[in-house]
Design an enzyme around this catalytic site. Structure first.
Site, PDB file in Angstrom:
ATOM      1  N   ALA A 152      21.635  15.312  43.695  1.00 11.06           N
ATOM      2  CA  ALA A 152      21.098  14.182  42.931  1.00 11.06           C
ATOM      3  C   ALA A 152      20.360  13.204  43.830  1.00 11.06           C
ATOM      4  O   ALA A 152      20.300  12.011  43.545  1.00 11.06           O
ATOM      5  CB  ALA A 152      22.225  13.464  42.208  1.00 11.06           C
ATOM      6  N   GLY A 204      17.034  13.342  44.906  1.00 13.59           N
ATOM      7  CA  GLY A 204      15.583  13.224  44.790  1.00 13.59           C
ATOM      8  C   GLY A 204      15.122  11.944  44.113  1.00 13.59           C
ATOM      9  O   GLY A 204      15.807  11.395  43.254  1.00 13.59           O
ATOM     10  N   ARG A 207       7.363  12.081  39.902  1.00 17.07           N
ATOM     11  CA  ARG A 207       6.623  12.343  38.661  1.00 17.07           C
ATOM     12  C   ARG A 207       7.144  11.512  37.498  1.00 17.07           C
ATOM     13  O   ARG A 207       6.476  11.397  36.460  1.00 17.07           O
ATOM     14  CB  ARG A 207       6.680  13.828  38.319  1.00 17.07           C
ATOM     15  CG  ARG A 207       5.850  14.700  39.267  1.00 17.07           C
ATOM     16  CD  ARG A 207       6.157  16.170  39.090  1.00 17.07           C
ATOM     17  NE  ARG A 207       5.901  16.629  37.738  1.00 17.07           N
ATOM     18  CZ  ARG A 207       6.204  17.851  37.302  1.00 17.07           C
ATOM     19  NH1 ARG A 207       6.805  18.704  38.127  1.00 17.07           N
ATOM     20  NH2 ARG A 207       5.941  18.199  36.066  1.00 17.07           N
ATOM     21  N   LYS A 256      15.403   9.536  39.589  1.00 17.78           N
ATOM     22  CA  LYS A 256      15.204  10.435  38.450  1.00 17.78           C
ATOM     23  C   LYS A 256      16.500  10.716  37.706  1.00 17.78           C
ATOM     24  O   LYS A 256      16.524  10.723  36.462  1.00 17.78           O
ATOM     25  CB  LYS A 256      14.601  11.750  38.943  1.00 17.78           C
ATOM     26  CG  LYS A 256      14.457  12.809  37.864  1.00 17.78           C
ATOM     27  CD  LYS A 256      13.736  14.042  38.349  1.00 17.78           C
ATOM     28  CE  LYS A 256      14.490  14.782  39.397  1.00 17.78           C
ATOM     29  NZ  LYS A 256      13.851  16.064  39.733  1.00 17.78           N
ATOM     30  N   GLN A 310      22.526  11.784  51.299  1.00 20.20           N
ATOM     31  CA  GLN A 310      21.508  12.513  52.057  1.00 20.20           C
ATOM     32  C   GLN A 310      20.406  11.518  52.404  1.00 20.20           C
ATOM     33  O   GLN A 310      19.491  11.279  51.628  1.00 20.20           O
ATOM     34  CB  GLN A 310      20.957  13.682  51.224  1.00 20.20           C
ATOM     35  CG  GLN A 310      19.983  14.574  51.980  1.00 20.20           C
ATOM     36  CD  GLN A 310      19.370  15.658  51.096  1.00 20.20           C
ATOM     37  OE1 GLN A 310      19.462  15.596  49.870  1.00 20.20           O
ATOM     38  NE2 GLN A 310      18.748  16.647  51.717  1.00 20.20           N
ATOM     39  N   ASN A 340      36.760 -15.462   1.203  1.00 22.67           N
ATOM     40  CA  ASN A 340      35.351 -15.342   0.822  1.00 22.67           C
ATOM     41  C   ASN A 340      34.548 -16.386   1.601  1.00 22.67           C
ATOM     42  O   ASN A 340      34.843 -17.577   1.563  1.00 22.67           O
ATOM     43  CB  ASN A 340      35.148 -15.569  -0.670  1.00 22.67           C
ATOM     44  CG  ASN A 340      33.706 -15.280  -1.094  1.00 22.67           C
ATOM     45  OD1 ASN A 340      33.360 -14.143  -1.388  1.00 22.67           O
ATOM     46  ND2 ASN A 340      32.865 -16.304  -1.104  1.00 22.67           N
ATOM     47  N   ASN A 363      30.925 -22.257  17.614  1.00 21.40           N
ATOM     48  CA  ASN A 363      31.980 -21.904  18.553  1.00 21.40           C
ATOM     49  C   ASN A 363      31.639 -22.195  20.012  1.00 21.40           C
ATOM     50  O   ASN A 363      32.472 -21.973  20.884  1.00 21.40           O
ATOM     51  CB  ASN A 363      32.320 -20.415  18.417  1.00 21.40           C
ATOM     52  CG  ASN A 363      31.120 -19.513  18.662  1.00 21.40           C
ATOM     53  OD1 ASN A 363      30.029 -19.779  18.171  1.00 21.40           O
ATOM     54  ND2 ASN A 363      31.322 -18.445  19.412  1.00 21.40           N
TER      55      ASN A 363
END
Length: 467
Positions: free
Chosen positions: A9, A11, A15, A22, A78, A383, A392
């Site tokens: 993961a 990269g 693009r 990505k 990496q 109601n 509040n």
């Protein structure tokens, strides 16, 4: 030996044209990396290693916030992106040699079925392979390396498309997906054999296949019947294609379990969502996160539920529910908004243009229209008149409003918190209530109405004369 998934993961994904890595772009409601981790977990991988690089902290932060910062995910960075082979070297350098089956997969391949990973590991164990290659047969193989294998599945070579002869391009239709299962012991003993003698100057894990074949180590192939599950995501267009595949997969699964959809192409459901039998999902419905919907409900149209809990026989019409719950036989909408831990008990109602935050609504109580209730608790049989607001927030603190059972709140009432309305009380329309109202009391707060007969007629006449 325990099994390990190494998920690449690191990269950047140029693009994607994005400031984010990505693998953090979302497929449905979750990042690409999350889907890869999920597949590995469901496949029974006992150790999950996520190799991060570009945007490493963003990836780490996401999994920490999602509650996945546990021992089942280990992060290896990496720092220099020198290829897939180099990524595996980084894992070895950080964690030491891994024993048992090691599946190397990619965070930008979100559609891989857990069963496919299990099949790959089973093949590797059964044949004691040094490497087992997952292959596919896409309609257009021109972007993939071709797998040259014998009838028994033994791999002779992987040949890149540009290196194939015309005859090989015609004969070899099986392609390398890039997903492998290695024997960990042999992988880490031989990973340094990979060189960067290529145009890109990178270390490619694919080269391990040729290295093993040259060493006489067993390498075989497992074929994935559906090439869609091995589609990679390198652009936003490809992300949209993958999202459509996952959308259809999830929706077809729900319909097979008794959920109705008027138009499945207009319903989006995340992987962790659960929906009960005989519930109907109408167009433009989005169910995200860990949402749970009961049976015999109608959700939509134009509704979005994120981490919501919905009971049985509920109607959720043009409504947004976020981190909130409604119980059984509750009606919401159209155009209601429930958030921040709102909770509607059985047979209650949130009507048109109603917003509730952190509010509990008791059994059979109604908030029919044009109201905002925040940080409040309503008893049963209440109601609330249209235009009612709980005030509040004083600019610094949030305060609560408590409303007892069988209370009637007239229209256009402001309840200035902290305030308590006792059981069976009645609050007249257009009142601003700043003090507690005792049980059984009537509370009114209005200025005296002034009426001057004939004043308006004289006013209009004077304006006409001025013209």
């Amino acid at each position: 030996m325990p099994s390990t998934a190494i998920i690449l993961a690191a990269g950047k994904g140029t693009r994607m044209k994005s400031r984010h890595p990505k693998v953090m772009h979302r497929l449905l409601d979750r990042p690409l990396a999350w889907w890869a981790v999920r597949s590995a977990r469901q496949a029974g991988m006992e150790r999950i290693v996520l190799v991060v690089g570009s945007g490493a902290q963003e990836v780490r932060d996401y999994f920490a916030a999602d509650g996945d910062a546990d021992a089942s995910i280990e992060f290896v960075e990496q720092k220099e992106r020198l290829g897939t082979g180099h990524a595996v070297r980084c894992v070895r350098d950080a964690l030491g040699e891994l024993k048992g089956p090691v599946v190397v997969m990619y965070a930008d391949m979100p559609l891989v079925h857990p069963q496919t990973i299990r099949s790959l590991v089973s093949e590797a164990r059964a044949k004691h392979n040094a490497c087992t290659v997952l292959s596919m047969t896409p309609p257009d193989p021109s972007d993939y390396g071709r797998v040259d294998a014998s009838d028994d599945g033994t791999v002779r070579a992987i040949i890149e498309h540009e290196d194939c002869t015309p005859e090989q391009r015609e004969a070899l239709r099986e392609c390398n997906s890039g997903l492998y299962c290695f024997c960990g012991r042999r992988l880490f003993a031989n990973i340094d054999r990979i060189t960067n003698d290529n145009a890109q100057g990178e270390y490619y894990l694919t080269d391990m296949v040729g290295i093993y074949v040259g060493m006489g180590e067993p390498v075989s192939v497992v074929h994935a019947d559906d090439y869609h599950e091995l589609l990679g995501v390198n652009s936003r267009s490809q992300l949209a294609v993958a999202a459509k595949v996952m959308q259809r997969r999830i929706n077809e699964g729900l319909m097979a379990e008794g959920v109705s959809m008027l138009d499945p192409e207009q319903v989006w459901v995340g992987a962790e969502v659960r929906v009960g039998q005989d519930t109907t999902l109408l167009p433009q419905t989005f169910l995200w996160g860990r949402t749970i919907v009961g049976s015999d409900c109608t959700i939509g149209p134009n509704s979005r539920l994120t981490n919501a809990t919905v009971g049985d026989r509920c109607l959720v019409d043009e409504t947004i529910i976020v981190d909130s719950a409604i119980d059984n036989d509750v009606s919401c909408g159209p155009r209601a908004y429930l958030r921040g831990g709102a909770h509607f008990h059985d047979r209650s109602k949130a009507g048109t243009h109603v917003e509730l935050k952190g509010t509990e609504v008791g059994v059979g109580s109604k908030v029919p229209h044009l109201s905002y209730l925040g940080d409040a608790r309503l008893g049963s049989g209440v109601n609330i008149g249209g235009g009612t607001i709980t005030c509040n927030y004083d600019g610094k603190h949030k305060s609560r409003t408590e409303i007892g059972d069988h209370v009637f709140i007239g229209s256009d009432v402001m309840l200035v918190a902290p305030v308590t309305i006792g059981d069976n009380a009645l609050v007249g329309a257009a009142s601003c209530i700043t003090k507690d109202v005792p049980a059984g009391a009537l509370s009114l707060e209005r200025s005296r109405q002034l009426t001057q007969r004939g004043w308006a007629d004289a006013y209009w006449k004077r304006l006409e004369e001025e013209d």
